[in-house]
Design a protein around this motif. Structure first.
Motif: not given
Lengths: 183, 147
Positions: A30, B15-18, B38, B42-43, B81, B121-123
């Motif tokens: 992340a 991966n999560w790119n923000l 996300s 995303v994953t 997550c 999913q992520y937050q």
């Protein structure tokens, strides 16, 4: 025959090693890029401020000035990278010329509102000109709150600087610009 | 020469790119939106079984743990997550509500048999202008264990 037996044992160990290498972890990354932010606006809007000088109506008296819609609020949001200098809000005349014999001041009140963080200090009074001057300095990471009654209240004030130069047939439009410095 | 063949039990992809900029502020004078989500997938996690026989592929009970290992991080930021439900699958349980990913390994979800293409999913919470602008990253580590 003895050599063949040894070979079979080696093969057995090889197969066993394959099973023991099963992977039971995995990962994801992340990644968050927090960019520096500089955002500013004028509240309740950036409509025109009207400043008038009235002619003398009684012998022996002075001209009077009148102003409408002359109070605004500056709102901003700011974030900074580490070890970067604080931001500044500058003000100056972007276009147009003031009529002869008058000057315009901007009076700034101390911060008030619902914001948070390092939101700077005001310069109490500035006479505007084409040279940009510091209105608010020492802005770090923070936000003022949104709308009127949040941020820095600014008041435009018209003053007569020289009666002899006043021309009552003269009307001018002046554009005043505010700049929140980028890093 | 001996080249071991690595049997993958757990595969994690994506991966999560923000990138956070002024578009995350509704108006001048306001703080950043505190929470960002996300994409729902995303994953992707694939849970395989070992030994890979027909019984295990159908019945082996396993659990997936999750934790984070910080590279550059800020204590004001929290990462969460959850498992996105696309089709109801009784062989995957738990993990459908956002849970905080901490630096300690915690149970995320359980599986029975082989389970592929599990969307995650992520937050991100705690965003604020008061957090110094910088590039932050953390490694989200998943661990598969037998139940």
């Amino acid at each position: 025959m003895k050599q063949l037996v040894i070979f079979l044992v080696v093969v057995f160990l090889f197969i066993g090693n394959q099973f023991s290498s099963a992977q039971n972890t995995g990962s994801a990354l992340a990644s968050i890029q927090l960019n520096p932010i500089a955002l500013m606006d004028i509240e309740p809007n950036n409509s025109s401020v009207v400043l008038n000088v009235s002619p003398v109506t009684e012998a022996g008296t002075m001209n009077s000035t009148s102003m409408s819609n002359n109070i605004k609020w500056i709102n901003f949001s700011s974030s900074l990278a580490p070890s970067t200098p604080n931001r500044t809000i500058l003000v100056g005349v972007a276009s147009g010329n003031l009529p002869a014999g008058v000057r315009v001041k901007i009076q700034t009140s101390p911060y008030s509102g619902t914001g948070n963080g390092s939101i700077g200090n005001q310069t109490n009074e500035i006479t505007i000109s084409s040279t940009y001057q510091t209105l608010i300095n020492n802005i770090g990471a923070g936000f003022t709150g949104n709308g009127i009654n949040n941020g820095y209240m600014i008041r435009y004030v018209l003053e007569i600087s020289d009666f002899r130069l006043l021309d009552f047939n003269n009307s001018q439009t002046v554009s005043v610009s505010y700049i929140l410095s980028e890093i | 020469m001996y080249y071991p063949v690595q049997a993958q039990k757990l595969t994690v992809t994506g991966n999560w790119n923000l990138s956070i900029n002024s578009s995350y502020i509704s108006d001048a004078g306001v703080n950043l939106a505190t929470t960002v989500l996300s994409p729902t997938n995303v994953t992707i996690i694939d849970v395989d079984v070992q030994p890979r026989n027909s019984y295990n592929r159908q019945y082996k009970s396993q659990r997936v743990l999750v934790q984070k290992v910080d590279n550059v991080w800020n204590v004001g930021l929290t990462l969460w997550c959850k498992r996105t439900i696309t089709v109801t699958n009784p062989n995957i349980t738990l993990g459908t509500n956002f849970q905080q990913i901490t630096n300690n390994s915690l149970l995320f979800f359980n599986t029975v048999g082989e389970q592929f293409n599990i969307p995650i999913q992520y937050q991100l919470s705690g965003l604020s202008l008061l957090i110094p602008a910088n590039n932050y990253s953390t490694t989200i580590l998943y661990t598969l264990l037998d139940n």
